[in-house]
Design a protein around this motif. Sequence first.
Motif, PDB file in Angstrom:
ATOM      1  N   LEU A 161       0.786  -1.401  -0.483  1.00 42.92           N
ATOM      2  CA  LEU A 161       0.450   0.283   0.126  1.00 42.92           C
ATOM      3  C   LEU A 161       0.852   1.416   0.125  1.00 42.92           C
ATOM      4  N   ILE A 162       2.401   1.041   0.788  1.00 44.04           N
ATOM      5  CA  ILE A 162       2.916   2.424   0.535  1.00 44.04           C
ATOM      6  C   ILE A 162       3.608   3.370   0.123  1.00 44.04           C
ATOM      7  N   PHE A 163       3.432   2.419  -1.149  1.00 45.28           N
ATOM      8  CA  PHE A 163       4.334   3.087  -2.207  1.00 45.28           C
ATOM      9  C   PHE A 163       3.190   3.488  -2.963  1.00 45.28           C
ATOM     10  N   ASN A 164       2.122   3.632  -3.203  1.00 43.22           N
ATOM     11  CA  ASN A 164       0.829   4.370  -3.628  1.00 43.22           C
ATOM     12  C   ASN A 164       0.285   6.034  -3.054  1.00 43.22           C
ATOM     13  N   THR A 165       0.517   6.946  -3.741  1.00 45.74           N
ATOM     14  CA  THR A 165       0.794   7.907  -2.888  1.00 45.74           C
ATOM     15  C   THR A 165      -1.266   8.433  -2.357  1.00 45.74           C
ATOM     16  N   ASP A 166      -1.791   7.355  -3.197  1.00 45.31           N
ATOM     17  CA  ASP A 166      -3.490   7.448  -2.270  1.00 45.31           C
ATOM     18  C   ASP A 166      -3.548   6.118  -1.841  1.00 45.31           C
ATOM     19  N   LEU A 167      -3.179   5.534  -1.555  1.00 50.82           N
ATOM     20  CA  LEU A 167      -3.724   4.412  -0.805  1.00 50.82           C
ATOM     21  C   LEU A 167      -2.444   4.154   0.718  1.00 50.82           C
ATOM     22  N   ILE A 168      -1.640   4.933   0.408  1.00 50.51           N
ATOM     23  CA  ILE A 168      -0.781   5.066   1.643  1.00 50.51           C
ATOM     24  C   ILE A 168      -1.820   6.576   2.595  1.00 50.51           C
ATOM     25  N   VAL A 169      -2.958   6.674   2.415  1.00 52.29           N
ATOM     26  CA  VAL A 169      -3.392   7.286   3.205  1.00 52.29           C
ATOM     27  C   VAL A 169      -4.055   7.242   4.213  1.00 52.29           C
ATOM     28  N   PHE A 170      -4.379   5.534   3.613  1.00 55.10           N
ATOM     29  CA  PHE A 170      -5.928   5.062   4.719  1.00 55.10           C
ATOM     30  C   PHE A 170      -5.885   4.806   5.964  1.00 55.10           C
ATOM     31  N   ASN A 171      -6.311   4.954   6.611  1.00 59.41           N
ATOM     32  CA  ASN A 171      -5.562   4.625   7.903  1.00 59.41           C
ATOM     33  C   ASN A 171      -6.078   3.067   8.202  1.00 59.41           C
ATOM     34  N   HIS A 172      -5.487   2.567   9.512  1.00 65.80           N
ATOM     35  CA  HIS A 172      -4.826   1.446  10.060  1.00 65.80           C
ATOM     36  C   HIS A 172      -6.335   0.341   9.499  1.00 65.80           C
ATOM     37  N   SER A 173      -7.598   0.295   9.771  1.00 69.70           N
ATOM     38  CA  SER A 173      -8.986   0.710   9.718  1.00 69.70           C
ATOM     39  C   SER A 173      -9.070   0.372   8.515  1.00 69.70           C
ATOM     40  N   ALA A 174      -8.724   1.070   7.716  1.00 70.62           N
ATOM     41  CA  ALA A 174      -9.102   1.014   6.102  1.00 70.62           C
ATOM     42  C   ALA A 174      -8.137   0.149   5.001  1.00 70.62           C
ATOM     43  N   VAL A 185      18.782   5.804  -0.771  1.00 72.88           N
ATOM     44  CA  VAL A 185      19.090   6.954  -0.255  1.00 72.88           C
ATOM     45  C   VAL A 185      19.103   8.263  -0.895  1.00 72.88           C
ATOM     46  N   GLY A 186      18.362   8.588   0.966  1.00 69.05           N
ATOM     47  CA  GLY A 186      18.104   9.857   0.746  1.00 69.05           C
ATOM     48  C   GLY A 186      17.439  10.831  -0.226  1.00 69.05           C
ATOM     49  N   TRP A 187      16.123  10.219  -0.419  1.00 66.83           N
ATOM     50  CA  TRP A 187      15.032  10.549  -0.930  1.00 66.83           C
ATOM     51  C   TRP A 187      14.063  10.882  -0.166  1.00 66.83           C
ATOM     52  N   GLY A 188      14.299  11.231   1.282  1.00 67.39           N
ATOM     53  CA  GLY A 188      12.965  10.837   1.760  1.00 67.39           C
ATOM     54  C   GLY A 188      12.072  10.334   1.855  1.00 67.39           C
ATOM     55  N   ASN A 189      10.474  10.743   2.107  1.00 68.22           N
ATOM     56  CA  ASN A 189       9.280   9.245   1.961  1.00 68.22           C
ATOM     57  C   ASN A 189       8.144  10.164   1.897  1.00 68.22           C
ATOM     58  N   ARG A 190       6.908   9.335   1.698  1.00 66.83           N
ATOM     59  CA  ARG A 190       5.732   9.832   1.285  1.00 66.83           C
ATOM     60  C   ARG A 190       4.947  10.322   2.840  1.00 66.83           C
ATOM     61  N   TRP A 191       5.314   9.720   2.869  1.00 68.67           N
ATOM     62  CA  TRP A 191       4.330  10.136   4.886  1.00 68.67           C
ATOM     63  C   TRP A 191       4.771  11.083   5.034  1.00 68.67           C
ATOM     64  N   THR A 192       5.281  12.087   4.899  1.00 70.30           N
ATOM     65  CA  THR A 192       5.657  13.205   5.501  1.00 70.30           C
ATOM     66  C   THR A 192       5.661  14.275   4.517  1.00 70.30           C
ATOM     67  N   GLY A 193       6.003  13.861   3.313  1.00 61.53           N
ATOM     68  CA  GLY A 193       6.351  15.204   2.350  1.00 61.53           C
ATOM     69  C   GLY A 193       7.248  15.123   1.988  1.00 61.53           C
ATOM     70  N   THR A 194       7.841  14.701   2.378  1.00 58.63           N
ATOM     71  CA  THR A 194       9.507  15.210   2.140  1.00 58.63           C
ATOM     72  C   THR A 194      10.369  13.816   1.192  1.00 58.63           C
ATOM     73  N   TYR A 195       9.895  13.913  -0.763  1.00 60.55           N
ATOM     74  CA  TYR A 195      10.180  12.580  -1.109  1.00 60.55           C
ATOM     75  C   TYR A 195      10.297  13.470  -2.606  1.00 60.55           C
ATOM     76  N   ILE A 196      11.898  13.685  -2.487  1.00 60.38           N
ATOM     77  CA  ILE A 196      12.029  14.279  -3.679  1.00 60.38           C
ATOM     78  C   ILE A 196      13.626  13.662  -4.289  1.00 60.38           C
ATOM     79  N   THR A 197      12.759  12.804  -5.460  1.00 54.17           N
ATOM     80  CA  THR A 197      13.705  12.448  -6.823  1.00 54.17           C
ATOM     81  C   THR A 197      14.706  13.094  -7.633  1.00 54.17           C
ATOM     82  N   PRO A 198      15.536  12.491  -8.440  1.00 53.82           N
ATOM     83  CA  PRO A 198      16.649  13.192  -8.143  1.00 53.82           C
ATOM     84  C   PRO A 198      16.208  14.224 -10.132  1.00 53.82           C
TER      85      PRO A 198
END
Length: 556
Positions: free
Chosen positions: A380-393, A438-451
Amino acid sequence: MESDDSVAREKEGLWKGRKRPWYKQKKKLWILIGVCTVLLIIIIIVAAVVVPNSGSGEEKRDESSGSDQSRLSGVLVPNGAPSWLNPYVWQDIADFNLTYTNETVGDMPIMGLNLTWDDSAKANEQVPALNEAWGDYAKRPARGVNVGGWLSLEPFITPSLFNYDLRMGIVDEYSLCKYLASRCESVLEKHYATFVTEDTFRQIRDAGLDHVRIPFSYWAVQTYDGDPYLFRTSWRYLLRAIEWCRRYGLRVNLDLHGLPGSQNGWNHSGRLGAINWLNGTDGGLNAQRSLEIHDRLSKFFAQPRYKNIIAYYGLANEPKMTYLPEDKVLQWTSDAYALVRKNGVSNAAVVFGDGFRGLHKWQGELTGLDNAALDVHQYLIFNTDLIVFNHSAKVRHACEGWTEETLESMDRATGFGPTLVAEWSQADTDCAKHLTNVGWGNRWTGTYITPDGSGDVTTPRCPTKDNRCSCDAANAPAGQWSDSYKQFLKMFAEAQMSSFEKGWGWFYWVWDTEDAPQWSYKKGLEAGVLPAKAYERSFDCDLSQIPSFSDLPETY
């Protein structure tokens, strides 16, 4: 005060009138010196034959742990033998046959393999022994785990290997070995010898699992001009791992994880960046090289000793068909399948990746392949639409969405047919260090920056989508997990197990990590967020049992 001369005269008088000592008799002394000289020459010659390249070998033996080095006594190795045939320079010799041989099968060395094998073991009472037929995987699905990050490096699994200043650009196995140069061999072999051991497979068996997927890369077989990769060393560790699986009744899924040119441009293919497999100037060359790799591998694994234990033979991990020409990937897959079968791999199911194109698009494709299976990876977590699901979802999606996808894919009227999920995890965020490169950040906190900026995610994608999104709790060790979070993790895992067993089964990604506990089956067992035995579940996708998890902060 006595002079030196007076002392000499005194000592000389000690044998006057008696037989002169042998060491004062010049003829005998010269004979003794001659004999000693001949013996010394013989010792030097034997050492040169038996212990070639001993300079680095001594250092490696000192570093090895748990190896019975006394087994090397009397082992004869020809001078100049390459390192993969010379146990004197191996960091670990446990359970290897040390009798030297340069014999090959499919041009691949058999050095280290014992001559006999025993297929009578079974993983547990729920499954047949290796020398008994497994039966229909649709009726008895595989329950397995990946030993990922071992023979094919992945930075988030072993971040200690990538602990360098970001400005150095060490982001994958290619850049790591290029930087280490001659030290790459000692660093990586130490990792091979320690990250996965015999105890790994004993623990996998004890967890109620019955299959192991072993990712490895093309440089276990061959390297090419310009490759910095460590050639051939991982090969014998792969062969020993299969033998350890045999010892504990575990069937094997062979997974060629990195192909020449990189089939997806991701770090776990060996080199982050361009996709030069079936693409670009060398795309055709790398496609042919990949077939040549499989030609050698399939000839080797067609040997009788692998008939019962190799259950799945993987062609290419995660080819990026959203980028690559689909027709070329399909043709290459068909060619590789034919080659593997022609070379005698007859029992194993041949596996190929779904390519992220959507399972429904596989309906009617490659219909002529017998005993072949589609390999899908569900996260789920590599998809920007699915990662936002809460735990029940997230639990609900595993029970509903993934069950529906599995059933549709298994039906030849709506999908390919035989389908297995060879990668999935309990991770509910993409916060783990180096997970997104390495060094790209993450979607969870909105810090995912690609080259190149094409995939940037600069707004938080945790359920609250605001500044409350933090990785602090997500990256906490298992000992700090709340009871509610543990309840979610276990339910999420069991929901996926239930869904994927509607197909040919599943392989958890991954058995262990250095410090990403939500990705580690081993750490999950220790934390109590996985069933003690893989075949026992307390939750089987009864949607009425899914709680709201209201006492759990959504930012976690």
